[in-house]
Design a protein around this motif. Structure first.
Motif, PDB file in Angstrom:
ATOM      1  N   TYR A 454       0.840  -1.198   0.000  1.00 47.04           N
ATOM      2  CA  TYR A 454       0.000   0.000   0.000  1.00 47.04           C
ATOM      3  C   TYR A 454       0.878   1.251   0.000  1.00 47.04           C
ATOM      4  CZ  TYR A 454      -4.044  -2.933   1.005  1.00 47.04           C
ATOM      5  OH  TYR A 454      -5.030  -3.871   0.918  1.00 47.04           O
ATOM      6  N   SER A 624      -9.600  -3.369  15.399  1.00 45.45           N
ATOM      7  CA  SER A 624     -10.466  -2.784  14.364  1.00 45.45           C
ATOM      8  C   SER A 624     -11.943  -2.870  14.755  1.00 45.45           C
ATOM      9  CB  SER A 624     -10.233  -3.483  13.032  1.00 45.45           C
ATOM     10  OG  SER A 624     -10.615  -4.833  13.123  1.00 45.45           O
ATOM     11  N   GLU A 636     -17.213  -0.202  14.362  1.00 42.80           N
ATOM     12  CA  GLU A 636     -16.270  -0.661  13.323  1.00 42.80           C
ATOM     13  C   GLU A 636     -15.101   0.309  13.102  1.00 42.80           C
ATOM     14  OE1 GLU A 636     -19.813   1.344  11.555  1.00 42.80           O
ATOM     15  OE2 GLU A 636     -19.424  -0.242  13.031  1.00 42.80           O
ATOM     16  N   LYS A 766      -7.594  -0.337   8.630  1.00 44.71           N
ATOM     17  CA  LYS A 766      -8.437  -0.540   7.440  1.00 44.71           C
ATOM     18  C   LYS A 766      -7.796  -1.598   6.527  1.00 44.71           C
ATOM     19  CE  LYS A 766      -8.453   2.107   3.807  1.00 44.71           C
ATOM     20  NZ  LYS A 766      -8.158   3.278   3.121  1.00 44.71           N
ATOM     21  N   ASN A 767      -6.501  -1.413   6.223  1.00 44.11           N
ATOM     22  CA  ASN A 767      -5.851  -2.330   5.286  1.00 44.11           C
ATOM     23  C   ASN A 767      -5.681  -3.732   5.861  1.00 44.11           C
ATOM     24  OD1 ASN A 767      -5.709  -0.298   3.424  1.00 44.11           O
ATOM     25  ND2 ASN A 767      -3.645   0.317   3.968  1.00 44.11           N
ATOM     26  N   SER A 768      -5.365  -3.820   7.167  1.00 47.38           N
ATOM     27  CA  SER A 768      -5.156  -5.166   7.730  1.00 47.38           C
ATOM     28  C   SER A 768      -6.474  -5.925   7.756  1.00 47.38           C
ATOM     29  CB  SER A 768      -4.636  -5.140   9.166  1.00 47.38           C
ATOM     30  OG  SER A 768      -3.867  -4.042   9.392  1.00 47.38           O
ATOM     31  N   GLU A 769      -7.533  -5.204   8.101  1.00 53.75           N
ATOM     32  CA  GLU A 769      -8.827  -5.900   8.182  1.00 53.75           C
ATOM     33  C   GLU A 769      -9.223  -6.374   6.785  1.00 53.75           C
ATOM     34  OE1 GLU A 769     -12.763  -5.424  10.795  1.00 53.75           O
ATOM     35  OE2 GLU A 769     -12.252  -3.626   9.669  1.00 53.75           O
ATOM     36  N   GLN A 770      -8.929  -5.530   5.807  1.00 48.36           N
ATOM     37  CA  GLN A 770      -9.245  -5.890   4.424  1.00 48.36           C
ATOM     38  C   GLN A 770      -8.420  -7.105   3.982  1.00 48.36           C
ATOM     39  OE1 GLN A 770      -9.086  -2.319   2.086  1.00 48.36           O
ATOM     40  NE2 GLN A 770      -8.748  -3.493   0.238  1.00 48.36           N
ATOM     41  N   GLU A 771      -7.126  -7.105   4.347  1.00 53.32           N
ATOM     42  CA  GLU A 771      -6.260  -8.202   3.921  1.00 53.32           C
ATOM     43  C   GLU A 771      -6.577  -9.495   4.679  1.00 53.32           C
ATOM     44  OE1 GLU A 771      -3.420  -8.227   1.682  1.00 53.32           O
ATOM     45  OE2 GLU A 771      -4.374  -6.419   0.946  1.00 53.32           O
ATOM     46  N   ARG A 773      -9.494 -10.142   6.057  1.00 50.80           N
ATOM     47  CA  ARG A 773     -10.918 -10.448   5.897  1.00 50.80           C
ATOM     48  C   ARG A 773     -11.609 -10.703   7.234  1.00 50.80           C
ATOM     49  NH1 ARG A 773      -8.954  -9.522   1.592  1.00 50.80           N
ATOM     50  NH2 ARG A 773      -9.221 -10.528  -0.408  1.00 50.80           N
ATOM     51  N   ARG A 774     -11.091 -10.137   8.293  1.00 52.54           N
ATOM     52  CA  ARG A 774     -11.766 -10.288   9.599  1.00 52.54           C
ATOM     53  C   ARG A 774     -11.199  -9.216  10.524  1.00 52.54           C
ATOM     54  NH1 ARG A 774      -8.918 -15.195   9.405  1.00 52.54           N
ATOM     55  NH2 ARG A 774     -10.792 -16.436   9.519  1.00 52.54           N
TER      56      ARG A 774
END
Length: 992
Positions: A454, A624, A636, A766-771, A773-774
């Motif tokens: 990123y 998160s 969230e 944001k990015n870690s949760e996206q990567e 997926r939880r």
């Protein structure tokens, strides 16, 4: 000229080697009569020879051969499976492979067909009369399997050329030769050389997988057989040509007459366009050497016995292969030689200006980088020529900075294999051993890779985001240590922790690690944290947070003393697998201890040195998901707990500053004067640099100091972190002022954005949760620079998933009447339904005093053991904050002591009101096991605690401080995590 932006562009464009050489030859149909096929194989199997050729050159995917000898067989094979290449061997018999080849081409025009002819006068003559338009190439078989590898590679290079050049700027060597006999012997020679070279340069890769991929970036070889073809290839790819090797006499156009000076004309055309591109002229007419001199080309005599050797030497010297040699432009003698990027970087400023100028003005540096498949940096340096810059020192600086950028980028997000000669300050993450990295290790490698992917992380003016330098000792080192020292027996026995630790400390680590550790000390030059990274730890659904030890050791100039401390710390982490708490925990999670294997993470400790203390400006835990949203925060948006000093303070449940990264201006604890004075951090942890761990202890914090914030003020580490309380005006002022108590508010960072902490945390979450997926939990630390330039580095230390039970509640718990509940909390943590609990254990409130908290903890541990033995669960209710290390704030239990509780309740008393605590390992374990956590202050109508009902039930067991009640029917627990509501319903027969 060289904007920061351009260097940053370089940073992101890593080469995706996996996208290169994507079109391969896997299946080859060989059409030859049995005798020729046998000759070709030389009574050995072709497959085997090719396989051996491939493996000796570290090539993957050797192709498979299918051999047929008649036209019918050939077509039958072609119909039954896809082929990527057809090889025809014309024989002197009736079976005419030229005709077969032409027929195949008509039907399968996409398959390349190559003629492989035994070298004889008759056949050469015959070829000259044949129509060869159906065939890609004609080769001459001289009995050497190398030729087959070259044919395959030549066709693969041709198939991938355009794509790979556009994708990353892969380089090519142009060979111009129409003599079948000659190119059949030159190509194997060239390929062997190029493949060997690419094996050499692939050592720039950081692990075996990368090494194999890097080989795909090797220069391609392109064969042209006419002037027209050569000229077209040159003009199309002129920016990507490493060099040209040309014959002199060949046709101008296909099937045209030969031109005795075609090669010389080609050199003239190229030279007009590019004065420096390396040219090699090969000719059997020695007078052509005069032309070679005229066009600055090397000359090779085709009649020479050592033509092969000459060609290899000249290609190696001029096309950017091999070592880079700085020469004296006057005498041509060698001044310095570099083998890899790191050496080039080290020597750049020492090379004499005239030698340096000679090489850069001829583009030698970028050619060398290209030949070694370092495309981003070669691409970046090529346009920066002498003409554009005219300044030797600026040039050195640009090359140096580009190398540094490139190496940092290469090291990021990659788990490199630890190599002593390559691990340096640009290295990020390496592993020793081949086993697993363990849970934390994998998490770190994952974050490192995420930061690389990123680009936003690189866009903060005064902050960089990174992971600390890390080396992981993989699990196979643990296995070796345990086996070679015979430690399983003692580890699995019932002896106490101290005895286990003593045995482990006496044992010996593998000798080969010593030099590796010394290299690590030299590079890191700061204290080192030795963390556990077990196979089961942080595995997605059963975090082992805080169960194993993390030691820290100071940095010393005496590397042998440091080695002793490091070895002891590693053994201490290994031993902690077998400590009593770990075994209890294993039992609670139904894991088997002998499946547990331990990797160990060695990591630089984030922070600055202040006298004999060492600690970071701040450390924290960010999640998160925020199950305690206040005001306009949303669940969230996540939550962060922040503290001064080492993170152990947070893990131990100390008083931290809690805020939401999206609302950094609203910090509950600093919103009112009395809360700010009472509810902010007064102590912090620092590493004691004087304690060299003579007596290693089972307490991994034995060399940490718990200091008063005043000490930090004396250290001068509170810039931007503290505010000052002014007792005269009864206000707290952001910043440091003389006199007055210092309050840890992080105000300048959160309110005035001196350091972009909140923005970094938003991005990270944001990015870690996206990567992942939880929802995730992240541990971090940051050190601000000692200068007043407000710069700093944000370090990610760990990431793990927050495990959420997905059981959805469709009822509104607010509608459940008070009359039907034993407990109700309007501030609960956890989510889901439990309907199998019949027991409640509660702390008696009559005559309760916080001074008994330690004794209460011991009683609870006993009862918990009984529940574990029976395989049952219970609900635990008590005053104050559970799991606090300060026994005045609550009952100081550790997780293993209450591991059978499924719901834990903090019930406030009138004089003992509790604010919910969150962010410790304790909480990580609660959420992972789906344990409910209720906070109830019933005396101010915050929830319901129906203690009269419990007191009226018969007790299964009653001790001095506790009462244990069991019902015939289960009490049902319901929790709504998003709304933070939780209820425990009365058992069925008692519901009124």
């Amino acid at each position: 000229m060289l904007s920061k932006y351009k260097l940053n562009q370089l940073y992101f464009k890593d080469t995706q080697f996996a996208n290169l050489m994507t079109r391969r030859i896997f299946n080859i149909l060989l059409i030859a009569n049995p005798y020729d096929a046998f000759m070709l194989e030389d009574d050995g199997r072709i497959d085997e020879k090719i396989f051996n050729e491939y493996t000796s050159l570290s090539l993957r995917y050797p192709p498979r051969f299918s051999q047929v000898s008649t036209e019918e067989e050939a077509f039958a094979q072609l119909e039954s499976m896809p082929f990527d290449l057809v090889l025809c061997m014309p024989s002197t018999g009736d079976n005419d492979s030229f005709d077969i080849g032409r027929q195949i081409k008509e039907k399968y025009e996409h398959i390349p067909i190559v003629i492989l002819t035994p070298f004889s006068h008759g056949i050469t003559k015959r070829i000259s009369n044949e129509d060869l338009s159906a065939f890609e190439y004609v080769f001459c078989w001289l009995g050497n399997t190398d030729l087959l590898v070259s044919i395959i590679k030549l066709i693969e290079d041709k198939m991938n050329l355009e794509h790979d050049v556009q994708e990353v700027g892969v380089q090519l060597i142009l060979l111009v030769e129409d003599g079948v006999r000659f190119y059949s012997s030159i190509l194997p020679n060239l390929y062997k050389f190029v493949l060997k070279q690419s094996q050499e340069f692939s050592t720039e890769a950081l692990n075996a997988h990368q090494r194999t991929l890097r080989m795909r970036g090797r220069p391609k070889i392109v064969l042209a057989r006419t002037y027209q073809e050569a000229s077209e290839i040159y003009h199309k790819y002129q920016n990507n040509i490493l060099g040209v090797i040309t014959d002199v006499r060949f046709p101008k156009v296909e099937r045209g007459e030969k031109d005795g000076l075609a090669g010389i004309k080609l050199c003239a055309e190229i030279r007009k366009d590019n004065p420096f591109i390396p040219l090699i002229i090969q000719s059997s007419e020695s007078e052509n050497s005069l032309y070679a001199a005229k066009y600055g080309a090397s000359f090779i005599d085709k009649n020479s016995k050592k033509m092969d050797v000459d060609l290899r030497r000249i290609v190696s010297d001029n096309f950017g292969f091999g070592d880079f040699i700085f020469r004296n432009p006057e005498t041509g003698e060698e001044i310095a030689r570099v083998r890899n990027l790191k050496e080039l970087q080290n020597i750049l400023f020492a090379v004499p200006a005239e030698s340096f100028l000679y090489h850069i003005s001829r583009n030698h540096v970028s050619r060398w980088l290209y030949s070694r498949a370092m495309f981003p940096i070669a691409e970046f340096l090529r346009p920066i020529t002498w003409n554009s810059l005219q300044d030797v020192d600026a040039h050195r600086k640009i090359i140096f900075e580009a190398i540094v950028k490139y190496r940092k980028m290469k090291n990021q997000g990659v788990v490199a294999v630890f190599k002593r000669d390559r691990f340096d300050r640009y290295s990020n993450f390496a592993r020793i051993g081949d086993g697993s990295l363990g849970g934390k290790g994998r998490g770190l490698a994952f974050i490192d890779n995420m930061v690389k992917q990123y680009p936003e992380f690189d866009e903060f003016e005064n902050a960089s985001v990174a992971i600390p330098k890390t080396v992981v000792l993989c699990t196979d080192v643990f296995d070796e240590f345990m086996e070679s020292n015979n430690l399983y027996q003692i580890g699995l026995s019932e002896v106490d922790d101290d005895t286990i630790l003593r045995y482990f400390l006496k044992a010996k680590l593998p000798d080969r690690l010593v030099e590796d550790f010394f290299t690590f000390f030299d590079v890191v030059k700061s204290p080192i944290a030795i963390r556990s990274s077990s196979l089961l730890e942080d595995s997605h659904y059963q975090p082992f947070a805080g169960i194993y030890s993390t030691y820290m050791i100071p940095y010393l100039d005496d590397k042998y003393e440091m080695l002793r401390m490091l070895s002891d710390a590693i053994k201490g982490v290994y031993a902690s697998v077998y400590f009593r708490d770990s075994k209890a925990y294993m039992q609670a999670t139904s894991n088997v201890i002998d499946q547990e294997k331990m990797a160990v993470i060695l990591q630089e400790v984030v922070g600055n040195q202040y006298g004999d203390h060492y600690y970071p400006s701040m450390s924290g835990v960010a999640r998160s998901l925020n199950y305690y949203p206040i005001g306009d925060e949303k669940a969230e948006e996540g939550t962060v707990n922040l503290a001064l000093g080492l993170g152990k303070y947070i893990v131990d449940g100390g008083m931290t500053l809690r805020f939401s990264p999206y609302h950094p201006h609203q910090v509950l604890q600093t919103s009112e004067l009395d809360i700010a004075l009472k509810e902010t951090q007064t102590r912090f942890y620092a590493l004691d640099l004087k304690n060299v761990g003579e007596e290693f202890s089972i307490d991994d914090g034995f060399n940490l100091l718990k200091l008063h914030v005043k000490e930090a003020e004396n250290d001068g580490s509170l810039h931007y972190i503290a505010s000052t309380y002014d007792p005269h005006d009864q206000v707290i002022r952001d910043g440091l002022y003389p006199g007055g108590r210092k309050v840890i508010t992080f105000a300048n960072i959160l309110q005035h954005d001196v350091f972009p902490l909140a923005r970094i945390l938003q991005l990270v979450l944001k990015n870690s949760e996206q990567e992942m997926r939880r929802p995730v939990e992240i541990e971090f630390a940051a050190s601000l620079s000692r200068d007043k330039d407000r710069a700093g580095t944000f370090y990610l230390l760990q990431i793990r998933p927050i495990v959420d039970s997905k059981e959805m509640l469709d009822e509104d718990l607010a509608q459940v009447p008070d009359a039907s509940v034993v407990l109700r909390s309007d501030n609960s943590l956890g989510h889901g339904v439990m309907n199998d609990i019949c027991d409640i254990v509660y702390v008696k409130t009559d005559n309760y005093s916080a001074s008994n908290n330690q004794a209460i903890a011991w009683e609870i541990e006993k009862i918990n053991q009984q529940f574990l033995a029976d395989g049952k669960n219970y609900i635990l209710v008590g005053p104050g904050r559970w799991g606090s290390s300060d026994s005045w704030l609550g009952i100081p239990v550790k997780w293993p002591h209450i591991s059978a509780a499924r719901v834990i309740v903090e019930a406030g008393l009138t004089n003992y009101r509790v604010d919910p605590s969150q962010g410790t390992h304790f909480f990580q374990n609660l959420t992972s096991f789906g344990v409910g956590y209720f906070t109830i202050n019933a005396f101010i109508n915050d929830g319901v605690y129906n203690q009269e009902f419990l007191n009226a039930q018969p007790a299964v067991e009653e001790t001095k401080f506790l009462r244990h009640v069991r019902f015939e029917h289960p009490v049902v627990v319901k929790m709504d995590g998003k709304k933070k509501l939780g209820v425990v319903l009365l058992p069925k027969d008692d519901a009124r």
